[in-house]
Design a protein around this motif. Structure first.
Motif, short mmCIF file in Angstrom:
data_model
loop_
_atom_site.label_atom_id
_atom_site.label_comp_id
_atom_site.label_asym_id
_atom_site.label_seq_id
_atom_site.Cartn_x
_atom_site.Cartn_y
_atom_site.Cartn_z
N ALA A 1 -2.42 -3.89 -25.95
CA ALA A 1 -2.05 -2.65 -26.64
C ALA A 1 -2.73 -1.45 -25.97
O ALA A 1 -2.10 -0.41 -25.78
CB ALA A 1 -2.43 -2.73 -28.12
N ALA A 2 -3.99 -1.61 -25.60
CA ALA A 2 -4.71 -0.52 -24.92
C ALA A 2 -4.09 -0.24 -23.55
O ALA A 2 -3.93 0.91 -23.16
CB ALA A 2 -6.18 -0.88 -24.77
N LEU A 3 -3.73 -1.29 -22.83
CA LEU A 3 -3.11 -1.11 -21.52
C LEU A 3 -1.76 -0.41 -21.63
O LEU A 3 -1.43 0.46 -20.82
CB LEU A 3 -2.95 -2.46 -20.81
N HIS A 4 -0.99 -0.77 -22.66
CA HIS A 4 0.31 -0.12 -22.86
C HIS A 4 0.13 1.37 -23.17
O HIS A 4 0.99 2.18 -22.84
CB HIS A 4 1.08 -0.78 -24.01
N ALA A 5 -0.97 1.72 -23.80
CA ALA A 5 -1.20 3.11 -24.19
C ALA A 5 -1.61 3.99 -23.00
O ALA A 5 -1.53 5.21 -23.10
CB ALA A 5 -2.27 3.16 -25.28
N LEU A 6 -2.05 3.40 -21.89
CA LEU A 6 -2.45 4.19 -20.72
C LEU A 6 -1.24 4.89 -20.12
O LEU A 6 -0.15 4.34 -20.04
CB LEU A 6 -3.10 3.30 -19.66
N ASP A 7 -1.45 6.11 -19.69
CA ASP A 7 -0.36 6.91 -19.13
C ASP A 7 -0.43 6.90 -17.60
O ASP A 7 -0.67 7.92 -16.97
CB ASP A 7 -0.44 8.34 -19.68
N CYS A 8 -0.27 5.70 -17.02
CA CYS A 8 -0.26 5.58 -15.56
C CYS A 8 0.52 4.33 -15.16
O CYS A 8 0.82 3.49 -15.99
CB CYS A 8 -1.68 5.55 -14.99
N ASN A 9 0.85 4.26 -13.87
CA ASN A 9 1.65 3.15 -13.36
C ASN A 9 0.74 2.14 -12.68
O ASN A 9 0.04 2.49 -11.73
CB ASN A 9 2.68 3.65 -12.34
N PHE A 10 0.77 0.89 -13.13
CA PHE A 10 -0.08 -0.13 -12.53
C PHE A 10 0.40 -1.53 -12.88
O PHE A 10 1.18 -1.71 -13.81
CB PHE A 10 -1.55 0.04 -12.98
N ILE A 11 -0.09 -2.49 -12.11
CA ILE A 11 0.10 -3.91 -12.41
C ILE A 11 -1.27 -4.55 -12.40
O ILE A 11 -2.21 -4.03 -11.78
CB ILE A 11 1.05 -4.63 -11.41
N ILE A 12 -1.39 -5.70 -13.07
CA ILE A 12 -2.62 -6.49 -13.04
C ILE A 12 -2.25 -7.85 -12.49
O ILE A 12 -1.24 -8.44 -12.89
CB ILE A 12 -3.25 -6.62 -14.45
N ILE A 13 -3.06 -8.32 -11.54
CA ILE A 13 -2.81 -9.63 -10.93
C ILE A 13 -3.92 -10.59 -11.32
O ILE A 13 -4.99 -10.17 -11.76
CB ILE A 13 -2.72 -9.52 -9.39
N ASP A 14 -3.67 -11.88 -11.14
CA ASP A 14 -4.67 -12.91 -11.41
C ASP A 14 -5.05 -13.57 -10.09
O ASP A 14 -4.33 -14.41 -9.58
CB ASP A 14 -4.11 -13.95 -12.38
N PRO A 15 -6.19 -13.18 -9.53
CA PRO A 15 -6.59 -13.72 -8.22
C PRO A 15 -7.04 -15.18 -8.29
O PRO A 15 -7.18 -15.83 -7.26
CB PRO A 15 -7.73 -12.81 -7.79
N LYS A 16 -7.26 -15.72 -9.46
CA LYS A 16 -7.76 -17.09 -9.59
C LYS A 16 -6.64 -18.13 -9.66
O LYS A 16 -6.88 -19.31 -9.48
CB LYS A 16 -8.63 -17.22 -10.84
N THR A 17 -5.42 -17.71 -9.96
CA THR A 17 -4.33 -18.64 -10.19
C THR A 17 -3.87 -19.35 -8.92
O THR A 17 -3.62 -20.54 -8.93
CB THR A 17 -3.13 -17.91 -10.83
N HIS A 18 -3.73 -18.63 -7.84
CA HIS A 18 -3.19 -19.19 -6.59
C HIS A 18 -4.02 -18.65 -5.43
O HIS A 18 -4.37 -17.47 -5.42
CB HIS A 18 -1.72 -18.81 -6.45
N PRO A 19 -4.34 -19.47 -4.43
CA PRO A 19 -5.23 -19.01 -3.35
C PRO A 19 -4.67 -17.89 -2.49
O PRO A 19 -5.43 -17.09 -1.96
CB PRO A 19 -5.47 -20.27 -2.52
N THR A 20 -3.35 -17.80 -2.33
CA THR A 20 -2.80 -16.75 -1.46
C THR A 20 -1.85 -15.82 -2.18
O THR A 20 -1.64 -14.69 -1.75
CB THR A 20 -2.06 -17.38 -0.26
N GLN A 21 -1.22 -16.29 -3.22
CA GLN A 21 -0.32 -15.43 -4.00
C GLN A 21 -1.02 -15.08 -5.30
O GLN A 21 -1.40 -15.96 -6.05
CB GLN A 21 0.98 -16.16 -4.31
N PHE A 22 -1.18 -13.83 -5.54
CA PHE A 22 -1.84 -13.38 -6.75
C PHE A 22 -0.78 -12.93 -7.75
O PHE A 22 -0.28 -11.82 -7.66
CB PHE A 22 -2.81 -12.24 -6.45
N PRO A 23 -0.38 -13.81 -8.69
CA PRO A 23 0.73 -13.48 -9.58
C PRO A 23 0.43 -12.29 -10.50
O PRO A 23 -0.70 -12.09 -10.94
CB PRO A 23 0.94 -14.76 -10.40
N ILE A 24 1.46 -11.55 -10.77
CA ILE A 24 1.36 -10.43 -11.69
C ILE A 24 1.26 -10.99 -13.11
O ILE A 24 2.06 -11.83 -13.51
CB ILE A 24 2.60 -9.51 -11.57
#
Length: 134
Positions: free
Chosen positions: A86-109
C-alpha cells in the motif's frame, strides 16, 4: 451483537425515515424490524448458520461505528495489499522491485508501481515474475 443494541440501532434508523416506531411489533401485521423478539430470532438463526460454517469469520459489531467495522472487514478480505504494498502504491514515481535471491542471473520483478505501468503500458500481471530486461 447484543439484541438490545441492535434494537436501538434499528429503532433510530426507522425513526429517521418517519416510520411510527411506537406501533412497531405491537399490533398485528406491523413491521418487525426493530421488535426485540424478531431480533432475537434473527440472531439465533445467524448463530446456527455460522455454527454450520466454522470457516466463516464472525465479527461482533457491538459499539463500533460503521467505519470501524469496514476497516476490520477490509483486513479480513483476501487479496488486500500488505502495508508495504500500500505504501509503495502511494509513491508518486515510476519503479520496479526485483528479487535478486530468486534466480542467480535473472532477477524477477516482484512489484511494479502504478506510474511504471502507466509509463510502459504493461499490466502488473505481464510484469510480475519477468526479468527486468523484458
Amino acid at each position: 451483537i447484543q439484541p438490545q443494541y441492535l434494537r436501538r440501532i434499528r429503532t433510530r434508523r426507522l425513526a429517521g425515515t418517519g416510520v411510527d416506531t411506537e406501533s412497531i411489533g405491537k399490533k398485528a401485521g406491523s413491521f418487525d424490524y426493530s421488535n426485540i423478539k424478531y431480533i432475537n430470532e434473527e440472531l439465533k438463526y445467524a448463530r446456527e448458520l455460522y455454527s454450520q460454517h466454522p470457516e466463516w469469520s464472525v465479527l461482533d459489531v457491538t459499539g463500533r461505528a460503521v467505519e470501524e467495522n469496514a476497516a476490520i472487514i477490509a483486513e479480513l478480505m483476501p487479496g488486500k495489499p500488505t502495508p508495504v504494498e500500500a505504501a509503495l502504491h502511494a509513491l508518486d514515481c515510476n519503479f520496479i522491485i526485483i528479487d535478486p535471491k530468486t534466480h542467480p542471473t535473472q532477477f524477477p520483478i516482484v512489484f511494479a508501481s502504478d506510474g511504471f505501468l502507466q509509463a510502459t503500458g504493461y499490466t502488473r500481471e505481464e510484469l510480475i515474475g519477468q526479468s527486468p530486461t523484458i
